[in-house]
Every structure is written in C-alpha cells, then in structure tokens.
Design an enzyme around this catalytic site. Structure first.
Site, PDB file in Angstrom:
ATOM      1  N   HIS A  95      14.230 -28.282 -12.183  1.00 30.05           N
ATOM      2  CA  HIS A  95      14.510 -26.850 -12.084  1.00 30.05           C
ATOM      3  C   HIS A  95      13.673 -26.103 -13.118  1.00 30.05           C
ATOM      4  O   HIS A  95      13.020 -25.111 -12.816  1.00 30.05           O
ATOM      5  CB  HIS A  95      15.997 -26.605 -12.304  1.00 30.05           C
ATOM      6  N   HIS A 154      18.898 -25.013 -20.365  1.00 28.42           N
ATOM      7  CA  HIS A 154      17.507 -24.630 -20.093  1.00 28.42           C
ATOM      8  C   HIS A 154      17.299 -23.170 -20.468  1.00 28.42           C
ATOM      9  O   HIS A 154      18.243 -22.469 -20.839  1.00 28.42           O
ATOM     10  CB  HIS A 154      17.120 -24.905 -18.632  1.00 28.42           C
ATOM     11  N   HIS A 207      16.279 -20.300 -18.915  1.00 23.73           N
ATOM     12  CA  HIS A 207      16.402 -19.118 -18.069  1.00 23.73           C
ATOM     13  C   HIS A 207      17.332 -18.072 -18.690  1.00 23.73           C
ATOM     14  O   HIS A 207      18.375 -18.425 -19.258  1.00 23.73           O
ATOM     15  CB  HIS A 207      16.893 -19.498 -16.673  1.00 23.73           C
ATOM     16  N   ASP A 261      21.685 -26.000 -14.093  1.00 24.26           N
ATOM     17  CA  ASP A 261      21.250 -25.718 -12.721  1.00 24.26           C
ATOM     18  C   ASP A 261      20.573 -26.922 -12.073  1.00 24.26           C
ATOM     19  O   ASP A 261      19.732 -26.764 -11.192  1.00 24.26           O
ATOM     20  CB  ASP A 261      20.272 -24.530 -12.713  1.00 24.26           C
ATOM     21  N   ASP A 283      19.540 -16.098 -17.601  1.00 22.23           N
ATOM     22  CA  ASP A 283      20.950 -16.086 -17.211  1.00 22.23           C
ATOM     23  C   ASP A 283      21.711 -17.282 -17.784  1.00 22.23           C
ATOM     24  O   ASP A 283      22.889 -17.487 -17.467  1.00 22.23           O
ATOM     25  CB  ASP A 283      21.100 -16.017 -15.688  1.00 22.23           C
ATOM     26  N   HIS A 284      21.051 -18.038 -18.665  1.00 22.16           N
ATOM     27  CA  HIS A 284      21.712 -19.127 -19.386  1.00 22.16           C
ATOM     28  C   HIS A 284      21.611 -18.957 -20.899  1.00 22.16           C
ATOM     29  O   HIS A 284      22.325 -19.628 -21.640  1.00 22.16           O
ATOM     30  CB  HIS A 284      21.118 -20.476 -18.974  1.00 22.16           C
ATOM     31  N   HIS A 286      26.826 -22.044 -11.614  1.00 22.90           N
ATOM     32  CA  HIS A 286      26.845 -20.985 -10.611  1.00 22.90           C
ATOM     33  C   HIS A 286      27.882 -21.262  -9.529  1.00 22.90           C
ATOM     34  O   HIS A 286      28.179 -22.417  -9.215  1.00 22.90           O
ATOM     35  CB  HIS A 286      25.473 -20.837  -9.936  1.00 22.90           C
TER      36      HIS A 286
END
Length: 244
Positions: free
Chosen positions: A115, A57, A59, A134, A61-62, A172
């Site tokens: 998400h 996805h 985001h 996530d 942090d990905h 995570h």
C-alpha cells in the site's frame, strides 16, 4: 496481565482511529490518528493520558493528528523506519523484527509493504491482536499505491498464518463495498453471502463492522484467499474499477 482496552474512534469519512489502554501501567497509545481533536477528547473523557502514537504508514489520514496530540501530551511517536522522511513527527523508527511495548504488552513489528513502500503492522501475539493499517481490510486489501501485487500476496500469506482467532484492527470502514466485490470475485462462496447479510444489517443500524478476525478473512476475503500472485493482481485491478 490485564487485557488491553481498545476504543474505536471514527474520524473523517470512514477512518477508524484506535485508542489502546493498558490498565495495569495506565499507558495509552493511539494507532494512526487521522485527527487530534476526537482522540484527545475521548482520552480525556476516560482519564487516559496518551503516552504514545503508533503509525503504520505515512498517509495523512493516518498521521494527521500526530502533531496536535504530541503537542498536547508530549507523547512519543513511533513510526515505520522506511517512511521517516514523510513522518516528521516521528521520535522512534521501527521495522521488521523490532518490538514495541504498551506496559507489559509487547508487539512485534511486521514489514508489510505494498500500500505504501514502508508500511508496517503491529502484532500483539500474546493478546491475539494485530493492527494492520491499510494492508488488510475486512474482505479486502489496500490499494497498491507504492508496491506490487507480489508484495501484497506475501503480506496476505503472512497474515493468514496468524492464529485464526487473532483480532484484526484495520483503519477504515470499507467492509460493505469490499463485500460487494467479494461476491463477484467468488460468486459460489456461501460464507461471503452469509457475512454480507450481517454486514448490511450492521451498517443499516449504524454499527461498525471491524475489528475482524483472521478466521473470517480466511473464509471470505478474496485477496487473502487468492491462490497466486496472478490471481491477487487480477482481483486488485478489478476491485480498483469496481462500482457495484
């Protein structure tokens, strides 16, 4: 067919980046790189040229490492079709029913929105592995930022149908906080209490608690175990404000 080699790379405060290598083809891909530097360093240390990035996805942090890794290696970036506008580094867009390969290892793409609106997972059926981003966590699930409890309930039901021994690679280290809520959600579930004792021991020793398995989640995950959309929605809302 030789087994995939999977390396966990910690990043940021609690992210895990997965470096996945096929020893037969010598191809190597990265799942959800939050940062470029630790990935490039680990791949170089192992002598594994990176050939692809697989995003679940959009985001940051990905995907934050996409551009740096791509610039350094020339690798292909594979990303969810539903989030193309938010992943400008993408070269190939995929969704439900598509397949992607690492050497002779083939993964099916699963649409798992909730998400984020276009979130996907990658399931290597023959290898017994699923990369879920996530969507599913050890004893938890992702927050409903762009989707609904109904969508997440469908995701949990789909993932619960995978073989119980399937290894689940999430992004995570949330297990300890998820487990504390799980004990509140299901106070009579002895499996959660037993698992949390092991999780607390592992974290105290500085050890990771993922990957997990579908079997472990079926026994201890209050979101995968939710019997209805309404129960999942109530549990997700409670977890969002839980501070135990």
């Amino acid at each position: 067919m030789a087994a995939l080699e999977i390396v966990r790379i910690p990043a940021l405060s609690d992210n895990y980046i997965w470096l996945v290598h096929d020893p037969e083809s010598a191809e190597t891909m990265v799942v959800d790189p939050a940062q470029a530097e630790p990935v490039l360093a680990e791949a170089d240390r192992r002598g594994w040229p990176i050939t692809a990035i697989w995003n679940t996805h959009w985001h940051p942090d990905h995907t934050g490492g996409n551009a740096g890794i791509k610039a350094a290696t020339g690798c292909e970036v594979i990303a969810p079709a539903g989030e193309a506008a938010r992943i400008p580094t993408a070269d190939r867009l995929v969704g439900e029913g598509d397949t992607v390969s690492l050497g002779s290892h083939v993964a099916s793409v699963m649409d798992v929105p909730a998400h984020t609106a276009g979130h996907i997972a990658y399931h290597f059926a023959a290898d017994g592995i699923v990369f879920v981003g996530d969507t599913l966590f050890a004893m938890g699930c992702g927050r409903l930022f762009e989707g609904t409890a109904e969508q997440m309930f469908v995701n949990m039901q789909r993932l619960s149908q995978l073989p119980p021994e399937t290894r689940v690679y999430c992004a995570h280290e949330y297990t300890q906080s998820n487990g504390r809520y799980a004990k509140v959600a299901e106070p009579d579930n002895a499996a959660i209490t037993e698992r949390m004792a092991e999780v607390d021991r592992a974290r105290a020793a500085g050890e990771a608690t993922v990957p997990t398995t579908i079997a472990a989640e079926l026994a201890t995950n209050p979101f995968m175990r939710a019997a209805s959309v309404e129960i999942l929605a109530q549990r997700r809302a409670a977890k969002d404000v839980f501070s135990g």
